[in-house]
Motif scaffolding. Structure first.
Motif, PDB file in Angstrom:
ATOM      1  N   SER A  81       0.829  -1.201   0.000  1.00  0.00           N
ATOM      2  CA  SER A  81       0.000   0.000   0.000  1.00  0.00           C
ATOM      3  C   SER A  81       0.865   1.253   0.000  1.00  0.00           C
ATOM      4  O   SER A  81       1.856   1.342   0.715  1.00  0.00           O
ATOM      5  CB  SER A  81      -0.917  -0.006   1.225  1.00  0.00           C
ATOM      6  OG  SER A  81      -1.821   1.066   1.144  1.00  0.00           O
ATOM      7  N   SER A  82       0.472   2.202  -0.820  1.00  0.00           N
ATOM      8  CA  SER A  82       1.205   3.463  -0.918  1.00  0.00           C
ATOM      9  C   SER A  82       0.368   4.592  -0.324  1.00  0.00           C
ATOM     10  O   SER A  82      -0.836   4.451  -0.123  1.00  0.00           O
ATOM     11  CB  SER A  82       1.524   3.765  -2.388  1.00  0.00           C
ATOM     12  OG  SER A  82       0.326   3.792  -3.143  1.00  0.00           O
ATOM     13  N   HIS A  84      -0.455   7.565  -1.620  1.00  0.00           N
ATOM     14  CA  HIS A  84      -1.348   8.304  -2.505  1.00  0.00           C
ATOM     15  C   HIS A  84      -2.461   7.472  -3.125  1.00  0.00           C
ATOM     16  O   HIS A  84      -3.585   7.925  -3.246  1.00  0.00           O
ATOM     17  CB  HIS A  84      -0.544   9.007  -3.601  1.00  0.00           C
ATOM     18  CG  HIS A  84       0.507   9.920  -3.044  1.00  0.00           C
ATOM     19  ND1 HIS A  84       0.199  11.057  -2.341  1.00  0.00           N
ATOM     20  CD2 HIS A  84       1.850   9.834  -3.052  1.00  0.00           C
ATOM     21  CE1 HIS A  84       1.318  11.654  -1.954  1.00  0.00           C
ATOM     22  NE2 HIS A  84       2.330  10.923  -2.380  1.00  0.00           N
ATOM     23  N   LEU A  85      -2.151   6.263  -3.524  1.00  0.00           N
ATOM     24  CA  LEU A  85      -3.141   5.448  -4.232  1.00  0.00           C
ATOM     25  C   LEU A  85      -3.491   4.158  -3.494  1.00  0.00           C
ATOM     26  O   LEU A  85      -4.094   3.260  -4.067  1.00  0.00           O
ATOM     27  CB  LEU A  85      -2.652   5.145  -5.650  1.00  0.00           C
ATOM     28  CG  LEU A  85      -2.448   6.383  -6.532  1.00  0.00           C
ATOM     29  CD1 LEU A  85      -1.804   5.996  -7.857  1.00  0.00           C
ATOM     30  CD2 LEU A  85      -3.765   7.101  -6.772  1.00  0.00           C
ATOM     31  N   GLN A  86      -3.118   4.055  -2.238  1.00  0.00           N
ATOM     32  CA  GLN A  86      -3.451   2.922  -1.371  1.00  0.00           C
ATOM     33  C   GLN A  86      -3.068   1.555  -1.943  1.00  0.00           C
ATOM     34  O   GLN A  86      -3.684   0.551  -1.621  1.00  0.00           O
ATOM     35  CB  GLN A  86      -4.948   2.924  -0.989  1.00  0.00           C
ATOM     36  CG  GLN A  86      -5.363   4.071  -0.088  1.00  0.00           C
ATOM     37  CD  GLN A  86      -5.416   5.401  -0.800  1.00  0.00           C
ATOM     38  OE1 GLN A  86      -6.006   5.516  -1.862  1.00  0.00           O
ATOM     39  NE2 GLN A  86      -4.786   6.412  -0.225  1.00  0.00           N
ATOM     40  N   VAL A  88      -3.212   0.530  -5.106  1.00  0.00           N
ATOM     41  CA  VAL A  88      -3.829   0.156  -6.382  1.00  0.00           C
ATOM     42  C   VAL A  88      -2.807   0.277  -7.515  1.00  0.00           C
ATOM     43  O   VAL A  88      -2.748  -0.567  -8.406  1.00  0.00           O
ATOM     44  CB  VAL A  88      -5.085   1.006  -6.661  1.00  0.00           C
ATOM     45  CG1 VAL A  88      -5.636   0.742  -8.042  1.00  0.00           C
ATOM     46  CG2 VAL A  88      -6.153   0.723  -5.605  1.00  0.00           C
ATOM     47  N   ASP A  89      -1.972   1.312  -7.449  1.00  0.00           N
ATOM     48  CA  ASP A  89      -0.925   1.476  -8.456  1.00  0.00           C
ATOM     49  C   ASP A  89       0.041   0.295  -8.428  1.00  0.00           C
ATOM     50  O   ASP A  89       0.430  -0.233  -9.472  1.00  0.00           O
ATOM     51  CB  ASP A  89      -0.177   2.792  -8.261  1.00  0.00           C
ATOM     52  CG  ASP A  89       0.335   3.012  -6.840  1.00  0.00           C
ATOM     53  OD1 ASP A  89      -0.164   2.358  -5.886  1.00  0.00           O
ATOM     54  OD2 ASP A  89       1.225   3.859  -6.657  1.00  0.00           O
ATOM     55  N   SER A  90       0.389  -0.156  -7.237  1.00  0.00           N
ATOM     56  CA  SER A  90       1.292  -1.297  -7.086  1.00  0.00           C
ATOM     57  C   SER A  90       0.647  -2.571  -7.631  1.00  0.00           C
ATOM     58  O   SER A  90       1.293  -3.347  -8.343  1.00  0.00           O
ATOM     59  CB  SER A  90       1.638  -1.504  -5.613  1.00  0.00           C
ATOM     60  OG  SER A  90       2.117  -0.315  -5.039  1.00  0.00           O
ATOM     61  N   TYR A  92      -1.735  -2.875  -9.925  1.00  0.00           N
ATOM     62  CA  TYR A  92      -1.780  -2.832 -11.391  1.00  0.00           C
ATOM     63  C   TYR A  92      -0.407  -3.081 -12.004  1.00  0.00           C
ATOM     64  O   TYR A  92      -0.279  -3.772 -13.011  1.00  0.00           O
ATOM     65  CB  TYR A  92      -2.327  -1.496 -11.881  1.00  0.00           C
ATOM     66  CG  TYR A  92      -3.809  -1.308 -11.684  1.00  0.00           C
ATOM     67  CD1 TYR A  92      -4.661  -2.372 -11.442  1.00  0.00           C
ATOM     68  CD2 TYR A  92      -4.368  -0.046 -11.739  1.00  0.00           C
ATOM     69  CE1 TYR A  92      -6.019  -2.186 -11.261  1.00  0.00           C
ATOM     70  CE2 TYR A  92      -5.731   0.152 -11.566  1.00  0.00           C
ATOM     71  CZ  TYR A  92      -6.553  -0.922 -11.328  1.00  0.00           C
ATOM     72  OH  TYR A  92      -7.886  -0.735 -11.154  1.00  0.00           O
TER      73      TYR A  92
END
Length: 169
Positions: A81-82, A84-86, A88-90, A92
């Motif tokens: 989890s990041s 900024h995008l929780q 989701v970016d990781s 994808y």
């Protein structure tokens, strides 16, 4: 893992390996900041006796895919989890691998499942480890059955209150 900030997420995979008595190593290898180290690690992992790699990364999350492109071993990606995008970016980034370079991917932040999948891969050729997996699954089943029995005894309202008290205190 791509960064030491990934360690809190990846600790669950380490704990599973320890629970099942699976030898493991923990390393910080950045696809972007230490690419030469990543290449050496991935290309030589099978020569050092590794059988599966769990790679966790956040943000651009290139580590799992790059490692998979460099090793003949199965790779399990953990999207971390990041801010900024929780994550989701990781997620994808890890699941969108080109044909021919598979990366098994677990849910965002679910390194425990990555550890379990790694153990199951190893257990496919180790009868003692397979029995441990079967025993683990039985404990999961029993846990659900115990919860159902408690729910029936207490009724949903009291059961829910008990659950809320356990999580708040």
């Amino acid at each position: 893992m791509g960064s030491d900030s990934d360690l809190p997420s990846m600790a669950a995979a380490i704990a599973i390996c320890e629970e099942f008595g699976v030898a493991h190593e923990v390393a910080i290898i950045s696809a972007h900041r230490t690419p030469e180290r990543m290449v050496d690690y991935a290309q030589n992992a099978h020569l050092r006796g590794l059988k599966v790699i769990i790679a966790g990364a956040g943000g651009a999350a290139h580590l799992p895919g790059m490692v998979a492109s460099l090793t003949p071993l199965p790779v399990i990606g953990v999207p971390v989890s990041s801010r900024h995008l929780q994550g989701v970016d990781s997620l994808y980034s890890i699941v969108q691998m080109p044909r021919g370079i598979p990366v098994a991917t677990v849910a965002i932040g679910n390194a425990q499942n990555a550890g379990l999948l790694a153990v199951q891969i190893l257990a496919s050729h180790q009868p003692e480890l397979l029995q441990q997996v079967l025993n683990y699954r039985q404990t999961l089943k029993q846990s659900v059955l115990d919860k159902q029995q408690r729910l029936e005894q207490l009724g949903y309202s009291q059961y829910l209150q008990e659950q809320q008290e356990q999580h708040s205190g």
